[in-house]
Design an enzyme around this catalytic site. Structure first.
Site, PDB file in Angstrom:
ATOM      1  N   LYS A  81       0.991  -1.197   0.150  1.00 41.23           N
ATOM      2  CA  LYS A  81       0.097  -0.036  -0.065  1.00 41.23           C
ATOM      3  C   LYS A  81       0.881   1.160  -0.082  1.00 41.23           C
ATOM      4  CE  LYS A  81      -3.626   2.502   2.583  1.00 41.23           C
ATOM      5  NZ  LYS A  81      -4.727   2.444   3.578  1.00 41.23           N
ATOM      6  N   LYS A  89      -2.052  -1.729  -3.874  1.00 46.20           N
ATOM      7  CA  LYS A  89      -2.910  -0.353  -3.942  1.00 46.20           C
ATOM      8  C   LYS A  89      -2.308   1.081  -3.713  1.00 46.20           C
ATOM      9  CE  LYS A  89      -6.009   2.112  -0.738  1.00 46.20           C
ATOM     10  NZ  LYS A  89      -6.226   2.059   0.715  1.00 46.20           N
TER      11      LYS A  89
END
Ligand code: PBG
Length: 315
Positions: A188, A241
């Site tokens: 992330k 992400k």
């Protein structure tokens, strides 16, 4: 390979049926997850419909519509009534996500209910962990994340999705929940594309930023180390992400690991297309389908996307 004129690649592009016959990547609603924001009251968002909030009482009606359209999975984010220094709303058995899960579980026995595990929506300062001396204290946060994940599972979640980026959070959750699937937001990044989410979830940090715990956008080898560690700690699914600016990371993770791979097509990716479409500069459906196809083509098995609801109408 024979060259032109023996080989002419346009031969297979002549009709829609021929193109469909040789298509390499397809979108299937079974692979998509719809994000849902639950909060103290329902607050629609006109420009970004998927970023609206639902009250605990009304979220079931939205899930009815999603399920009727064929959506199989949702991920819940909570906006609590009140925030505090520790983010205690995250593990409150009467918290907004826990109450929503209890309402949805019996009503939708087949639906996959995912719960995002993080403190940023619940802390007064908006960081993803406990703050001590203006820094996010990694190890003090772990127990709170595990507690949050346990409360989600007790309320009916099928799987928990830690998105905080503390080191060791998967191990801490795995120890507390030996039988629960963990969908880890492994790679992330500290991204500019989370803007609309932070507005929807009211989770913008009040000081500093998240670069001390989320990943540097410049790094891909480090993303693979993050995935490797999460797998070693007991993750069942790894996630990259955002998605579109990180297709190379999705591809690299796909080639290296055997686990199911998820990608999060984040709020800024959705908002960019929505804004351009509102100006008449892009056709939303085409741009969305192309984006989602690219994410699948890069290697994602599962896609979390704000277009999931629209997709059920489009496919
Ligand atoms: C919370 C969390 C964020 C997103 C998912 N979980 C925001 C953040 O890290 O600031 C972003 C999702 C999106 O932008 O759609 N930790």
């Amino acid at each position: 390979m024979s060259a032109f004129p023996v080989t002419r690649l346009r031969r297979l592009r002549r009709t829609g049926a021929l193109r469909a016959l040789v298509r390499e990547t397809r979108l299937d609603l079974d692979d998509f997850v719809m994000p849902l924001f639950v909060g103290p009251q329902t607050e629609p968002n006109e420009a970004l419909p998927a970023m609206g909030r639902w009250s605990v009482e009304e979220v079931g009606e939205e899930v009815d519509r999603l399920a009727a359209g064929g959506v199989k999975a949702v991920i819940l984010f909570g906006i609590p009534d009140e925030k505090d220094e520790e983010g205690s709303g995250a593990w409150d058995d009467d918290g907004v996500v826990q109450r929503s899960l209890r309402a949805l579980r019996p009503r939708f026995p087949e639906l996959v209910l995912l719960a995002d595990v993080c403190l940023c929506e619940y802390t007064a300062h908006g960081h993803c962990g406990v703050v001590a001396d203006d820094e996010v204290d990694n190890d003090a946060t772990l127990e709170l994340l595990a507690r949050t994940a346990v409360s989600h599972v007790e309320a009916g979640a099928d799987a928990v999705c830690p998105s905080d980026m503390m080191d060791g959070r998967v191990a801490a959750i795995r120890e507390a929940l030996p039988d629960t699937p963990i969908v880890a937001y492994s790679a992330k990044y500290a991204s500019a594309f989370y803007g609309p989410f932070r507005e929807a979830a009211d989770s913008t940090p009040s000081f500093g930023d998240r670069r001390g715990y989320q990943m540097d956008p410049a790094n891909v080898r480090e993303a693979l180390r993050e995935c490797e560690l999460d797998i070693a700690e007991g993750a069942d699914v790894i996630m990259v992400k955002p998605a579109l600016p990180y297709l190379d990371v999705i591809r690299a993770a796909r080639e290296r690991f055997e686990l199911p791979l998820a990608a999060y097509n984040v709020s800024g990716e959705y908002a960019m297309v929505k804004a351009a479409a509102a100006q008449g500069w892009l056709e939303e459906r085409q741009a969305a389908l192309e984006s989602l196809t690219a994410i699948k083509r890069a290697g994602a098995d599962i896609v979390v996307s704000y277009w999931t609801k629209d997709l059920s109408a489009w496919l």
